[in-house]
Design a protein around this motif. Structure first.
Motif, short mmCIF file in Angstrom:
data_model
loop_
_atom_site.label_atom_id
_atom_site.label_comp_id
_atom_site.label_asym_id
_atom_site.label_seq_id
_atom_site.Cartn_x
_atom_site.Cartn_y
_atom_site.Cartn_z
N ARG A 196 46.36 54.41 32.19
CA ARG A 196 46.12 55.26 33.36
C ARG A 196 45.09 54.61 34.28
N ILE A 197 45.45 54.46 35.55
CA ILE A 197 44.54 53.87 36.53
C ILE A 197 43.48 54.91 36.90
N ILE A 198 42.21 54.56 36.70
CA ILE A 198 41.13 55.49 37.03
C ILE A 198 40.27 55.00 38.19
N GLY A 199 40.45 53.76 38.60
CA GLY A 199 39.65 53.23 39.70
C GLY A 199 40.28 52.01 40.32
N VAL A 200 39.97 51.80 41.61
CA VAL A 200 40.43 50.63 42.35
C VAL A 200 39.21 49.97 42.98
N ILE A 201 38.98 48.72 42.63
CA ILE A 201 37.82 47.97 43.11
C ILE A 201 38.08 47.45 44.52
N ASP A 202 37.05 47.54 45.36
CA ASP A 202 37.13 46.96 46.69
C ASP A 202 37.00 45.44 46.57
N ASN A 203 37.02 44.75 47.69
CA ASN A 203 36.91 43.29 47.66
C ASN A 203 35.62 42.87 46.96
N TRP A 204 35.76 42.16 45.87
CA TRP A 204 34.59 41.74 45.07
C TRP A 204 34.95 40.45 44.33
N ARG A 205 34.32 39.38 44.74
CA ARG A 205 34.59 38.10 44.11
C ARG A 205 33.33 37.26 44.11
N PRO A 206 32.44 37.46 43.14
CA PRO A 206 31.23 36.63 43.09
C PRO A 206 31.57 35.20 42.74
N ASN A 207 30.98 34.29 43.46
CA ASN A 207 31.16 32.86 43.18
C ASN A 207 29.82 32.18 43.19
N PRO A 208 29.53 31.38 42.14
CA PRO A 208 30.39 31.05 41.02
C PRO A 208 30.72 32.28 40.15
N HIS A 209 31.70 32.09 39.27
CA HIS A 209 32.16 33.15 38.35
C HIS A 209 31.12 33.25 37.22
N PHE A 210 29.92 33.71 37.58
CA PHE A 210 28.75 33.53 36.73
C PHE A 210 28.83 34.26 35.40
#
Length: 434
Positions: A182-196
């Motif tokens: 069951r989908i409970i959430g949708v993340i907004d644009n989020w892409r930390p770089n580097p992939h720490f």
């Protein structure tokens, strides 16, 4: 006075356009190459989570046997399941999250979309508040969902757009590896770089689009794609990682002050001592606790060839500046008679020196504009490369300003010697020769 100097500089530059063009071209080439490589370095060495990087820590400890042990051995980069669970249950930080990477097959509800594979993150509830993950729809799961192995999932905006056309999909089912979550959430644009938070995957890889509770993922036998390091005779069969002598999990903890970080490191040492007394750890306590930037520096996430390219480009800039010095010296000395007449008519050396530096600065400004265009071309070429960081090579506002600051500053420095040398002209000799 500045307006007058600017007018004089423009007249001088127009008087010998070929020489002016050569100086601008030299500056542009040096600035273009330097800013291309500096921008790539800036992007790759930036703080991936600046709002809290000094409060997020990555604990390490060494549960391995004595095989290959030396006094200088470093602890593994990951944790075993028992140790990860112990730190998670101890709850010594404001937030803490245990996690690993995976890949899952997705079967969209629409018959027109073929099944596909998505990168996934199997983690615990604190992952989202600790890393300030933004949501556009719904919310993350809570700690009780971890313990209950709840069949829930959080997805990204990108996946939501692909399957649900951007509509609020919370409450809908997503079929993951043959299981309905069951989908409970949708993340907004989020892409930390580097992939720490997981450097065992590609450092600058694409983001995960599916987030599943860690214990749910293990219960459903969802596939891992992270690394592991095992010892002894147990080995790694993939399905019994909870009991195997292997390190394969990442753990992050939020500690809001240096004092709490120091206390947490002591806690790691005491925990290691206890495990050694119980016979589970064989090596002497060997722990580490690094914040985000320290962790990235420890792992040397910036590729060595990028740093080498920066030094080569800066060396090329120096060569360009030396050539610019020679061109300016020739240009200014050819105007010796003019400068001598101006000195004889009352212009001070300071006035002449200032006017020549304004001319040099104008060359730098024009060279900076041309260098910026060359930088944009250079970054476009970088983005065509197969490297995993290539797509990140974009010029931001800070590097845009740095381009002009570097161009003008470097040209002013280059103009100091020619301007000073031109100011040493003796007016009487120039008047006599005329």
């Amino acid at each position: 006075m500045f307006a007058y100097n600017l007018e004089m500089a423009l007249r001088s530059l127009k008087r010998n356009r070929a020489l002016t063009l050569l100086m601008v071209l030299a500056i542009a080439l040096g600035i273009g190459s330097s800013m291309t490589t500096l921008t790539v370095l800036h992007v790759l060495s930036g703080d991936p989570i600046p709002e809290s990087s000094t409060q997020l820590y990555y604990p390490q400890m060494d549960p391995r046997d004595m095989d290959g042990y030396t006094s200088t051995s470093k602890p593994p980069d990951q944790l075993s399941y028992p140790d990860g669970m112990a730190l998670l249950k101890a709850a010594r930080g404001t937030h803490q999250a245990l996690m690993t990477g995976g890949a899952v097959p997705i079967q969209p509800p629409q018959s027109g979309i073929e099944p596909f594979i998505e990168d996934a993150r199997y983690t615990t509830a604190d992952f989202f508040p600790m890393f300030n993950v933004p949501f556009i729809f719904g919310h993350a799961w809570a700690s009780p969902d971890d313990e209950a192995k709840a069949r829930v999932v959080v997805i990204t905006r990108e996946l939501n757009d692909k399957i649900f056309n951007g509509k609020d999909s919370t409450g809908q089912s997503l079929r993951v590896n043959g299981h309905d979550l069951r989908i409970i959430g949708v993340i907004d644009n989020w892409r930390p770089n580097p992939h720490f938070y997981d450097l065992n995957m590609s450092t600058y890889s694409e983001k995960e689009n599916v987030f599943v509770p860690l214990f749910t993922a293990r219960d459903l036998k969802l596939e891992r794609n992270g690394s592991s390091d095992c010892w002894g005779n147990n080995g790694n069969d993939g399905e019994h990682m909870e009991t195997a002598d292997c390190v394969w999990l990442q753990f992050w903890v939020q500690l809001d002050s240096p004092a709490k970080a120091a206390d947490y490191k002591q806690f790691l040492i005491h925990y290691s001592q206890e495990q050694k007394a119980l016979g589970r750890f064989q090596r002497p306590p060997n722990v580490a606790l690094r914040n985000v930037m320290e962790w990235l520096d420890y792992n040397k996430v910036v590729p060595g060839d990028v740093r080498l390219q920066v030094w080569l480009a800066l060396g090329f800039l120096v060569v360009c500046l030396v050539n610019t010095v020679g061109l300016m010296l020739a240009k200014f000395l050819r105007r010796a008679s003019e400068l001598g007449v101006r000195r004889a008519l009352g212009a001070s050396r300071r006035v002449i020196f200032t006017q020549l530096l304004v001319e040099a600065g104008l060359v730098g400004l024009v060279g900076g504009v041309a260098g910026l265009l060359l930088s944009l071309v250079g970054l476009w070429l970088v983005r065509l490369q197969p490297s995993d960081y290539a797509s990140l090579a974009h010029l931001d506002l800070s590097m845009l300003l740095a381009t002009f600051v570097l161009a003008v500053s470097a040209t002013l420095v280059a103009g100091l010697l020619p301007a000073w040398r031109a100011c040493q002209v003796v007016p009487a000799l120039q008047l006599k020769s005329n």
